[in-house]
Design a protein around this motif. Structure first.
Motif, PDB file in Angstrom:
ATOM      1  N   GLN A  31      70.298 -20.933  52.565  1.00  0.00           N
ATOM      2  CA  GLN A  31      71.206 -21.948  53.103  1.00  0.00           C
ATOM      3  C   GLN A  31      70.409 -23.082  53.747  1.00  0.00           C
ATOM      4  O   GLN A  31      70.847 -24.214  53.764  1.00  0.00           O
ATOM      5  N   THR A  32      69.209 -22.767  54.265  1.00  0.00           N
ATOM      6  CA  THR A  32      68.349 -23.825  54.784  1.00  0.00           C
ATOM      7  C   THR A  32      67.464 -24.339  53.651  1.00  0.00           C
ATOM      8  O   THR A  32      66.998 -23.582  52.817  1.00  0.00           O
ATOM      9  N   SER A  33      67.228 -25.635  53.664  1.00  0.00           N
ATOM     10  CA  SER A  33      66.587 -26.282  52.531  1.00  0.00           C
ATOM     11  C   SER A  33      65.061 -26.282  52.641  1.00  0.00           C
ATOM     12  O   SER A  33      64.497 -26.388  53.723  1.00  0.00           O
ATOM     13  N   ALA A  34      64.383 -26.172  51.482  1.00  0.00           N
ATOM     14  CA  ALA A  34      62.912 -26.198  51.456  1.00  0.00           C
ATOM     15  C   ALA A  34      62.406 -27.476  50.811  1.00  0.00           C
ATOM     16  O   ALA A  34      61.320 -27.508  50.255  1.00  0.00           O
ATOM     17  N   VAL A  35      63.209 -28.548  50.919  1.00  0.00           N
ATOM     18  CA  VAL A  35      62.873 -29.810  50.269  1.00  0.00           C
ATOM     19  C   VAL A  35      62.005 -30.666  51.205  1.00  0.00           C
ATOM     20  O   VAL A  35      62.247 -30.713  52.405  1.00  0.00           O
ATOM     21  N   PHE A  36      60.969 -31.329  50.642  1.00  0.00           N
ATOM     22  CA  PHE A  36      60.171 -32.279  51.423  1.00  0.00           C
ATOM     23  C   PHE A  36      60.840 -33.649  51.364  1.00  0.00           C
ATOM     24  O   PHE A  36      60.765 -34.336  50.334  1.00  0.00           O
ATOM     25  N   GLY A  37      61.472 -34.055  52.483  1.00  0.00           N
ATOM     26  CA  GLY A  37      62.262 -35.281  52.493  1.00  0.00           C
ATOM     27  C   GLY A  37      61.460 -36.547  52.300  1.00  0.00           C
ATOM     28  O   GLY A  37      61.975 -37.553  51.801  1.00  0.00           O
ATOM     29  N   LEU A  66      58.852 -36.932  50.322  1.00  0.00           N
ATOM     30  CA  LEU A  66      58.330 -37.048  48.954  1.00  0.00           C
ATOM     31  C   LEU A  66      59.476 -37.411  48.017  1.00  0.00           C
ATOM     32  O   LEU A  66      60.649 -37.198  48.346  1.00  0.00           O
ATOM     33  N   THR A  67      59.124 -37.936  46.836  1.00  0.00           N
ATOM     34  CA  THR A  67      60.185 -38.245  45.875  1.00  0.00           C
ATOM     35  C   THR A  67      60.708 -36.946  45.262  1.00  0.00           C
ATOM     36  O   THR A  67      60.083 -35.881  45.367  1.00  0.00           O
ATOM     37  N   VAL A  68      61.854 -37.098  44.599  1.00  0.00           N
ATOM     38  CA  VAL A  68      62.466 -35.969  43.900  1.00  0.00           C
ATOM     39  C   VAL A  68      61.479 -35.400  42.873  1.00  0.00           C
ATOM     40  O   VAL A  68      61.239 -34.189  42.812  1.00  0.00           O
ATOM     41  N   ALA A  69      60.863 -36.292  42.079  1.00  0.00           N
ATOM     42  CA  ALA A  69      59.933 -35.848  41.039  1.00  0.00           C
ATOM     43  C   ALA A  69      58.720 -35.148  41.655  1.00  0.00           C
ATOM     44  O   ALA A  69      58.245 -34.137  41.125  1.00  0.00           O
ATOM     45  N   GLU A  70      58.222 -35.688  42.787  1.00  0.00           N
ATOM     46  CA  GLU A  70      57.057 -35.065  43.433  1.00  0.00           C
ATOM     47  C   GLU A  70      57.391 -33.665  43.944  1.00  0.00           C
ATOM     48  O   GLU A  70      56.588 -32.736  43.828  1.00  0.00           O
ATOM     49  N   ALA A  96      63.427 -37.683  48.477  1.00  0.00           N
ATOM     50  CA  ALA A  96      64.333 -36.530  48.556  1.00  0.00           C
ATOM     51  C   ALA A  96      65.205 -36.606  49.806  1.00  0.00           C
ATOM     52  O   ALA A  96      66.361 -36.183  49.795  1.00  0.00           O
ATOM     53  N   GLY A  97      64.650 -37.198  50.877  1.00  0.00           N
ATOM     54  CA  GLY A  97      65.402 -37.317  52.121  1.00  0.00           C
ATOM     55  C   GLY A  97      66.599 -38.238  52.015  1.00  0.00           C
ATOM     56  O   GLY A  97      67.473 -38.227  52.890  1.00  0.00           O
ATOM     57  N   SER A  98      66.650 -39.050  50.954  1.00  0.00           N
ATOM     58  CA  SER A  98      67.756 -40.012  50.830  1.00  0.00           C
ATOM     59  C   SER A  98      68.897 -39.461  49.965  1.00  0.00           C
ATOM     60  O   SER A  98      69.887 -40.149  49.737  1.00  0.00           O
ATOM     61  N   LEU A  99      68.773 -38.236  49.465  1.00  0.00           N
ATOM     62  CA  LEU A  99      69.795 -37.703  48.549  1.00  0.00           C
ATOM     63  C   LEU A  99      71.070 -37.318  49.297  1.00  0.00           C
ATOM     64  O   LEU A  99      71.026 -36.907  50.453  1.00  0.00           O
ATOM     65  N   ALA A 100      72.202 -37.414  48.574  1.00  0.00           N
ATOM     66  CA  ALA A 100      73.463 -36.890  49.098  1.00  0.00           C
ATOM     67  C   ALA A 100      73.390 -35.359  49.045  1.00  0.00           C
ATOM     68  O   ALA A 100      72.528 -34.792  48.365  1.00  0.00           O
ATOM     69  N   HIS A 101      74.306 -34.699  49.766  1.00  0.00           N
ATOM     70  CA  HIS A 101      74.263 -33.229  49.844  1.00  0.00           C
ATOM     71  C   HIS A 101      74.253 -32.561  48.471  1.00  0.00           C
ATOM     72  O   HIS A 101      73.471 -31.643  48.212  1.00  0.00           O
ATOM     73  N   GLY A 102      75.156 -33.036  47.590  1.00  0.00           N
ATOM     74  CA  GLY A 102      75.270 -32.414  46.265  1.00  0.00           C
ATOM     75  C   GLY A 102      73.987 -32.583  45.461  1.00  0.00           C
ATOM     76  O   GLY A 102      73.554 -31.667  44.749  1.00  0.00           O
ATOM     77  N   GLU A 103      73.363 -33.769  45.597  1.00  0.00           N
ATOM     78  CA  GLU A 103      72.095 -34.018  44.895  1.00  0.00           C
ATOM     79  C   GLU A 103      70.991 -33.134  45.468  1.00  0.00           C
ATOM     80  O   GLU A 103      70.132 -32.642  44.747  1.00  0.00           O
TER      81      GLU A 103
END
Ligand code: ATP
Length: 248
Positions: A85-91, A93-97, A143-150
């Motif tokens: 439920q908690t995200s492991a995304v690096f905000g 960095l870009t989505v591709a990165e 990645a930090g700029s994405l909407a929740h669904g993205e």
């Protein structure tokens, strides 16, 4: 042979069974939803399957191999992938990165001579994964700029970078706006479409569950109340009784 076999699994805290003698078989290519009221034991069962917890009794098998005593990273190497439920995304960095890093983590290092070839292969695989989760047009966005669904799509992409054969999805619709749900559902439905990948998903949105699941497993007070097609489960008198007045 089932992809995941949960055989007579019980997990107790003190004398209290949180997961109570559950037997559940997830078949290759199957999409199974796991539902139940708050506190039914869904997250605990995920923890037992992924290896964060060890059962008090019973066994967990992946493709017939007993993994009951294996740590989570060993199970991951055997093809088990899990979202949290908690995200492991690096905000920053870009989505591709983000996806390229996850692909690289899976593939490991390379000698200098092979590095350019490897970097190209990683970029190609990352592009494929972004197309699979329908995020290609956001590849260059932070990645930090994405909407929740993205962001949920990106989390699934990071999981796919590990090339799992089984995906455990924990409430993938949580926090996602109503307009974003259909696009995310179509990505999630596509996860079992290719190559016999199996999915076990905890989800509270019943319309989504009924839409995507081949079978629905119902947990109640830690025990498996039913596991059948969505139609049969919804018609089950015990299930209806268990949920009278309770939110799924
Ligand atoms: N580490 C723990 N220590 C004590 N109690 C726990 C622990 N983990 C889970 N529980 C209890 O076990 C029960 C099942 O919890 P679990 O989180 O698995 O349920 P759930 O079905 O995932 O609920 P939700 O839908 O709210 O996420 C709850 O009553 C919870 O309080």
């Amino acid at each position: 042979m089932p992809t995941v076999a949960v055989d007579g699994v019980t997990w107790r805290i003190g004398a209290v069974p949180i997961v109570d003698d559950v037997t559940l078989h997830l078949e290759p290519g199957e999409f199974m939803a796991l539902i139940g009221p708050n506190g039914a034991g869904k997250t605990s069962l995920f923890n037992l399957i992924s290896g964060l917890r060890r059962p008090s009794a019973g066994r967990i098998l992946l493709d017939g191999t007993d993994v009951t005593g294996l740590a989570p990273h060993r199970r991951a190497r055997l093809g088990l992938g899990r979202t949290f439920q908690t995200s492991a995304v690096f905000g920053s960095l870009t989505v591709a990165e983000n996806v390229a890093l996850a692909v690289q983590a899976r593939r490991g290092g390379a000698t200098r001579a092979w590095r350019r070839r490897r970097d190209r292969d990683i970029a190609v695989r990352a592009d494929q994964i972004l197309a699979d989760v329908r995020l290609s047009e956001r590849a260059a966005s932070l990645a930090g700029s994405l909407a929740h669904g993205e962001k949920r799509k990106l989390e699934i992409a990071l999981l796919l970078a590990g090339e799992p054969r089984v995906l455990l999805l924990d409430e993938p619709m949580a926090g996602v706006s109503a307009e974003e749900v259909p696009a995310l559902v179509s990505v999630i439905r596509g996860l079992t479409a290719a190559g016999g990948r199996s999915v076990l998903m905890v989800e509270h949105h019943m319309d989504v569950v009924l839409d995507v699941a081949d079978r629905v497993a119902v947990l109640h007070h830690g025990a498996l109340l039913a596991c059948d097609t969505p139609g049969a489960v919804m018609a089950d008198a015990f299930v209806q009784e268990a949920y009278l007045g309770e939110q799924l």
